[in-house]
Design a protein around this motif. Structure first.
Motif, PDB file in Angstrom:
ATOM      1  N   UNK A 167       0.817  -1.229   0.000  1.00  0.00           N
ATOM      2  CA  UNK A 167       0.000   0.000   0.000  1.00  0.00           C
ATOM      3  C   UNK A 167       0.845   1.271   0.000  1.00  0.00           C
ATOM      4  N   UNK A 168       1.080   1.804  -1.193  1.00  0.00           N
ATOM      5  CA  UNK A 168       1.789   3.067  -1.350  1.00  0.00           C
ATOM      6  C   UNK A 168       3.141   3.071  -0.672  1.00  0.00           C
ATOM      7  N   UNK A 169       3.446   4.179  -0.006  1.00  0.00           N
ATOM      8  CA  UNK A 169       4.711   4.310   0.700  1.00  0.00           C
ATOM      9  C   UNK A 169       4.550   4.089   2.205  1.00  0.00           C
ATOM     10  N   UNK A 170       3.461   3.469   2.571  1.00  0.00           N
ATOM     11  CA  UNK A 170       3.158   3.308   3.982  1.00  0.00           C
ATOM     12  C   UNK A 170       4.196   2.410   4.674  1.00  0.00           C
ATOM     13  N   UNK A 171       4.643   2.857   5.851  1.00  0.00           N
ATOM     14  CA  UNK A 171       5.527   2.052   6.698  1.00  0.00           C
ATOM     15  C   UNK A 171       4.666   1.283   7.685  1.00  0.00           C
ATOM     16  N   UNK A 172       4.809  -0.028   7.668  1.00  0.00           N
ATOM     17  CA  UNK A 172       4.009  -0.884   8.540  1.00  0.00           C
ATOM     18  C   UNK A 172       4.956  -1.742   9.374  1.00  0.00           C
ATOM     19  N   UNK A 173       4.811  -1.693  10.682  1.00  0.00           N
ATOM     20  CA  UNK A 173       5.660  -2.478  11.574  1.00  0.00           C
ATOM     21  C   UNK A 173       4.834  -3.552  12.267  1.00  0.00           C
ATOM     22  N   UNK A 174       5.414  -4.752  12.363  1.00  0.00           N
ATOM     23  CA  UNK A 174       4.700  -5.890  12.941  1.00  0.00           C
ATOM     24  C   UNK A 174       5.613  -6.674  13.890  1.00  0.00           C
ATOM     25  N   UNK A 175       5.033  -7.117  14.985  1.00  0.00           N
ATOM     26  CA  UNK A 175       5.724  -8.059  15.873  1.00  0.00           C
ATOM     27  C   UNK A 175       5.453  -9.472  15.363  1.00  0.00           C
TER      28      UNK A 175
END
Length: 342
Positions: A196-204
């Motif tokens: 999704x675009x330039x979105x930064x997504x962080x996940x554990x």
């Protein structure tokens, strides 16, 4: 996997050892020299583990009790559960509630038992919720609700004859995994993943090799450090989803990931919702999956990190092992292993 730790030359009972986490746990404990049995109603995913398997249903108290007491384990990993989200009521997940009670009852008279680890789930809370403490839960599915009930059964029990720990696996991935996390790798392999675009997504998230390492470290930790505590099972630090996807592309030797406006992905998710209603069990994108992808999911890992220490696998090493496992099984055809990076 060759990086093991934890109890060796011990008697270890694993419920749910035919499942994803259980399969890797059985393998690691056996390699460490332990005497292992797997109690599961389903046959092992790894046919090499059939000699450790006993077909036992958690809801069959008589057979469960007889088998556990005959084996007389020193350690129990209670990993067995119904884990899908398709149940239509809490009663559909009796394995996660009554099954926990039956396990405790079966273990209550064991004089050699030193510790039990009970597996719960991150889904005791909705994906964007940060619990204030281990008692603070807000499930949105019957599965998650069943895990809350299971946790409460453990905490309220007076019959557990040893120290105990509750673990909540986050999103665990790696060899022997299945839907939905294997779908992420396959989607990338087919060139269908769109970020999704330039979105930064962080996940554990957690690589299974690290998760097994953590489980075994927790099993052997001093009781005064862990007894009665609840830990999210996760890698640290959290991963960046786009970075992970790009490493998977690189390791598989496929084209780099594409990006798309969020609005377009939402339309695609709505189409997936419709396809699911018409009978397609696992469309590539649904509103549920898109929401899960977009939402940051980060839990506090400070206490777990202090107990366990440095993890044995980097994200790149985990990806390399996972891709190789998929290649050997014929699930992906294009592959360019990047040995210099692992």
């Amino acid at each position: 996997m060759s990086k093991e730790t934890g109890p060796s030359k011990k008697k270890i009972l694993i419920t749910g050892g035919s499942g994803f986490i259980g399969t890797n746990l059985v393998e690691s404990c056996v390699k460490a020299g332990a005497t292992v049995i797997n109690l599961d109603s389903s046959a092992p995913r790894n046919i090499a583990h059939e000699k450790f398997w006993r077909k036992v249903d958690l809801l069959d108290l008589s057979e469960l009790e007889k088998t556990i007491r005959a084996f007389d384990p020193e350690y129990i990993y209670h990993m067995a559960a119904r884990t899908d989200l398709d149940g239509k009521s809490l009663d559909s997940y009796a394995a996660n509630t009554i099954g926990v009670s039956n396990l405790i009852r079966s273990a209550s008279g064991l004089s050699n038992l030193r510790r039990i680890i009970f597996a719960s789930s991150r889904l005791v809370c909705k994906i964007d919720y940060q619990p204030k403490d281990e008692f603070d839960c807000c499930p949105t599915t019957f599965y998650g609700e069943s895990k809350v009930v299971g946790e409460n059964i453990v905490r309220e029990s007076k019959a557990i004859p040893c120290s105990w720990i509750i673990v909540r696996p986050t999103s665990i991935w790696g060899p022997w995994f299945d839907i939905p996390y294997k779908t992420f790798f396959l989607t990338i392999a087919r060139g269908h993943y769109v970020h999704p675009g330039n979105r930064t997504i962080e996940k554990s998230f957690g690589f299974i090799g690290n998760s097994v390492y953590q489980l075994q470290k927790l099993m052997s930790a001093p009781a005064d450090k862990v007894n009665g505590k609840t830990f999210f099972l996760e890698d640290y630090p959290p991963i960046n989803v786009r970075e992970m996807a790009e490493f998977i592309c690189e390791t598989m030797g496929v084209a780099t990931i594409r990006t798309a406006p969020l609005a377009a992905l939402k339309i695609g998710a709505m189409v997936g919702d419709i396809l699911k209603l018409t009978g397609w069990k696992n469309p590539p994108l649904t509103s549920f999956r898109l929401n899960n992808l977009l939402t940051n999911m980060v839990y506090d890992s400070a206490e777990l990190e202090a107990l366990v220490g440095e993890l044995p696998y980097t994200m790149r090493q985990g990806i390399a092992e996972t891709v190789e496992w998929m290649r050997v099984r014929g699930e992906i055809k294009q592959l360019r292993m990047c040995q210099n990076d692992v």
